[in-house]
Scaffold this motif. Structure first.
Motif, mmCIF file in Angstrom:
data_model
loop_
_atom_site.group_PDB
_atom_site.id
_atom_site.type_symbol
_atom_site.label_atom_id
_atom_site.label_comp_id
_atom_site.label_asym_id
_atom_site.label_seq_id
_atom_site.Cartn_x
_atom_site.Cartn_y
_atom_site.Cartn_z
ATOM 1 N N ALA A 24 0.812 -1.212 0.000
ATOM 2 C CA ALA A 24 0.000 0.000 0.000
ATOM 3 C C ALA A 24 0.848 1.266 0.000
ATOM 4 C CB ALA A 24 -0.930 0.007 1.222
ATOM 5 N N PHE A 25 2.087 1.178 0.515
ATOM 6 C CA PHE A 25 2.980 2.341 0.600
ATOM 7 C C PHE A 25 4.355 1.958 0.029
ATOM 8 C CE2 PHE A 25 -0.218 3.015 3.822
ATOM 9 C CZ PHE A 25 -0.511 4.371 3.723
ATOM 10 N N PRO A 26 4.455 1.768 -1.285
ATOM 11 C CA PRO A 26 5.704 1.268 -1.867
ATOM 12 C C PRO A 26 6.893 2.191 -1.678
ATOM 13 C CG PRO A 26 4.210 2.028 -3.593
ATOM 14 C CD PRO A 26 3.428 2.010 -2.320
ATOM 15 N N ASN B 44 -8.474 -2.057 -10.617
ATOM 16 C CA ASN B 44 -7.017 -1.916 -10.442
ATOM 17 C C ASN B 44 -6.504 -2.620 -9.190
ATOM 18 O OD1 ASN B 44 -6.432 -0.303 -12.721
ATOM 19 N ND2 ASN B 44 -7.253 1.499 -11.679
ATOM 20 N N MET B 45 -7.299 -3.520 -8.619
ATOM 21 C CA MET B 45 -6.954 -4.102 -7.326
ATOM 22 C C MET B 45 -5.573 -4.755 -7.315
ATOM 23 S SD MET B 45 -9.089 -6.796 -4.967
ATOM 24 C CE MET B 45 -8.915 -8.161 -6.125
ATOM 25 N N PHE B 46 -5.253 -5.523 -8.359
ATOM 26 C CA PHE B 46 -3.971 -6.232 -8.356
ATOM 27 C C PHE B 46 -2.803 -5.267 -8.586
ATOM 28 C CE2 PHE B 46 -7.037 -9.584 -9.458
ATOM 29 C CZ PHE B 46 -6.769 -10.455 -8.403
ATOM 30 N N LYS B 47 -3.022 -4.201 -9.338
ATOM 31 C CA LYS B 47 -1.988 -3.177 -9.481
ATOM 32 C C LYS B 47 -1.755 -2.473 -8.151
ATOM 33 C CE LYS B 47 -2.847 -2.208 -14.387
ATOM 34 N NZ LYS B 47 -3.228 -1.168 -15.387
ATOM 35 N N LEU B 48 -2.826 -2.169 -7.439
ATOM 36 C CA LEU B 48 -2.699 -1.564 -6.119
ATOM 37 C C LEU B 48 -1.964 -2.503 -5.178
ATOM 38 C CD1 LEU B 48 -6.319 -0.105 -5.862
ATOM 39 C CD2 LEU B 48 -4.223 1.260 -5.921
ATOM 40 N N TRP B 49 -2.315 -3.770 -5.236
ATOM 41 C CA TRP B 49 -1.707 -4.770 -4.354
ATOM 42 C C TRP B 49 -0.203 -4.849 -4.571
ATOM 43 C CZ3 TRP B 49 -5.357 -7.809 -1.489
ATOM 44 C CH2 TRP B 49 -4.777 -8.705 -0.597
ATOM 45 N N ARG B 50 0.207 -4.790 -5.828
ATOM 46 C CA ARG B 50 1.642 -4.910 -6.139
ATOM 47 C C ARG B 50 2.396 -3.609 -5.929
ATOM 48 N NH1 ARG B 50 -0.587 -7.940 -10.628
ATOM 49 N NH2 ARG B 50 -0.454 -6.062 -11.922
ATOM 50 N N GLU C 242 2.132 -0.896 -7.887
ATOM 51 C CA GLU C 242 2.546 -0.346 -9.178
ATOM 52 C C GLU C 242 2.453 1.184 -9.176
ATOM 53 O OE1 GLU C 242 0.830 -2.031 -12.664
ATOM 54 O OE2 GLU C 242 1.209 -4.102 -12.035
ATOM 55 N N HIS C 243 3.329 1.803 -9.972
ATOM 56 C CA HIS C 243 3.394 3.266 -10.028
ATOM 57 C C HIS C 243 3.834 3.673 -11.433
ATOM 58 C CE1 HIS C 243 4.190 7.373 -8.653
ATOM 59 N NE2 HIS C 243 5.298 7.312 -9.375
ATOM 60 N N PRO C 244 3.222 4.709 -12.003
ATOM 61 C CA PRO C 244 2.142 5.529 -11.428
ATOM 62 C C PRO C 244 0.774 4.890 -11.676
ATOM 63 C CG PRO C 244 2.815 6.419 -13.539
ATOM 64 C CD PRO C 244 3.734 5.262 -13.273
ATOM 65 N N LEU C 245 -0.214 5.330 -10.886
ATOM 66 C CA LEU C 245 -1.601 4.926 -11.054
ATOM 67 C C LEU C 245 -2.467 6.183 -11.107
ATOM 68 C CD1 LEU C 245 -2.105 1.902 -8.615
ATOM 69 C CD2 LEU C 245 -2.147 1.844 -11.110
ATOM 70 N N PRO C 246 -3.484 6.190 -11.959
ATOM 71 C CA PRO C 246 -4.371 7.363 -11.990
ATOM 72 C C PRO C 246 -4.999 7.625 -10.628
ATOM 73 C CG PRO C 246 -4.798 5.902 -13.853
ATOM 74 C CD PRO C 246 -3.880 5.161 -12.934
ATOM 75 N N LYS C 247 -5.036 8.891 -10.249
ATOM 76 C CA LYS C 247 -5.696 9.362 -9.027
ATOM 77 C C LYS C 247 -4.999 8.910 -7.740
ATOM 78 C CE LYS C 247 -10.053 9.454 -11.536
ATOM 79 N NZ LYS C 247 -11.414 8.904 -11.672
ATOM 80 N N MET C 248 -3.746 8.445 -7.874
ATOM 81 C CA MET C 248 -2.934 8.149 -6.697
ATOM 82 C C MET C 248 -1.962 9.305 -6.489
ATOM 83 S SD MET C 248 -2.301 5.972 -4.260
ATOM 84 C CE MET C 248 -2.681 4.277 -4.732
#
Length: 334
Positions: A240-242, A266-272, A274-280
């Protein structure tokens, strides 16, 4: 080496059998099997205060270890080195430090001998006078509470509904539907209260944040999840905080503004992580305040504290040294 061991019997994998296991591998260790904060507090006062340990093994989840650190601190004692024994549900700190099953961990410590094992330093988040590896608001706090409510309602199905399966079940049957048919995410205003803020660009390089001076408004908008951490994970390997340890002496603050459907896609991208992600939105800061337009659920180290309208996160002056099980395992098996 002066070793003390606390096992939370209310943790998911806590059991009285751990006492015998500790005595088998570490016969000189002081052991406490506790069921409440009061029991842990009394043990700290009567056993640790007169003879502080050089290594404290904590059997439980992140909430157990965080509570233990705060009780030690409240009694005016220096924080000892901590060895995490994974007996909780999410076990974020245990996963990050490579903690094996408790029996294996105890065997490795015994094999290493009368020396302090290799340690890894961790900064801490300070919120409302308490310390934690991570804290936040939004879906994460709601999901923790939904998970606990689900456990309370399942009765004989407790085993099947615990662990990662239980968290995912609570998310898909309780948290997500509530947001789909509810009022949506709260809005938040994030203010920088410390040194000029940094951020992370699309190439994962750390850069000064334009307009991120002391006192600046860093973000205003929807916040499905908003929090701060000094460790990369929430538990179950969820990064959650890479960027939590990308910059020394800084908190990793994240605000995710996407709605529930986009987040689910985007659950699996969030889980891993990943960066960047829209609206993060990522900020590396010393201290921030988050003001919400309504009360939101708030958690620290996976324990729901209550509802909040405004929260200040800051980098704690204290830090903690955790046993680096990755390194210890390589040393005792070499």
């Amino acid at each position: 080496m002066n070793i003390a061991v606390l096992v939370n019997l209310r943790a998911r994998r806590g059991s009285e059998g751990m006492g015998g296991l500790v005595q088998r591998f570490l016969p000189r260790a002081r052991v406490a099997l506790t069921r409440s904060v009061d029991e842990a507090r009394t043990w700290i006062d009567q056993q640790l205060r007169p003879n502080p340990p050089s290594l404290l093994l904590a059997g439980g989840g992140d909430g157990t270890i965080t509570g233990l650190l705060n009780e030690i601190r409240a009694q005016g004692l220096a924080l000892p080195a901590i060895g995490v024994l994974p007996m909780g549900t999410g076990n974020a700190w245990a996963h990050v430090t490579g903690a094996p099953r408790p029996a294996v961990a105890l065997k490795q410590l015994a094999a290493y001998g009368e020396r302090l094992p290799p340690l890894r330093p961790f900064s801490l988040v300070r919120v409302e006078g308490r310390l934690a590896p991570f804290a936040g608001t939004g879906w994460d706090a709601e999901m923790v509470q939904d998970f606990k409510n689900q456990l309370a309602a399942t009765g004989p199905l407790l085993g099947a509904q615990s662990g990662l399966r239980g968290y995912l079940g609570a998310m898909f049957t309780r948290t997500i539907p509530r947001h789909l048919f509810g009022s949506g995410s709260a809005n938040v205003s994030v203010y920088n209260l410390g040194a000029p803020a940094l951020t992370v660009d699309a190439n994962r390089a750390i850069r000064p944040l334009p307009g991120g001076d002391t006192g600046a408004l860093l973000y205003r908008g929807p916040a499905s999840v908003a929090g701060a951490a000094t460790t990369p994970e929430w538990g179950f390997g969820f990064k959650a905080f890479p960027f939590a340890q990308a910059m020394p002496h800084r908190l990793s603050v994240r605000v995710y503004g996407a709605g529930v459907l986009e987040a689910t896609r985007n659950m699996f991208k969030l889980w891993r992580g990943e960066h960047p992600l829209p609206k993060m939105h990522d900020f590396l800061v010393e201290r921030v305040r988050m003001d919400f337009d309504r009360e939101v659920p708030f958690q620290m180290a996976g324990d729901v504290i209550g509802m909040r309208r405004s929260i200040t996160f800051e980098l704690a002056e204290e830090s903690v040294q955790l046993v680096d099980w990755h390194r210890l395992s390589s040393l005792v098996t070499a």
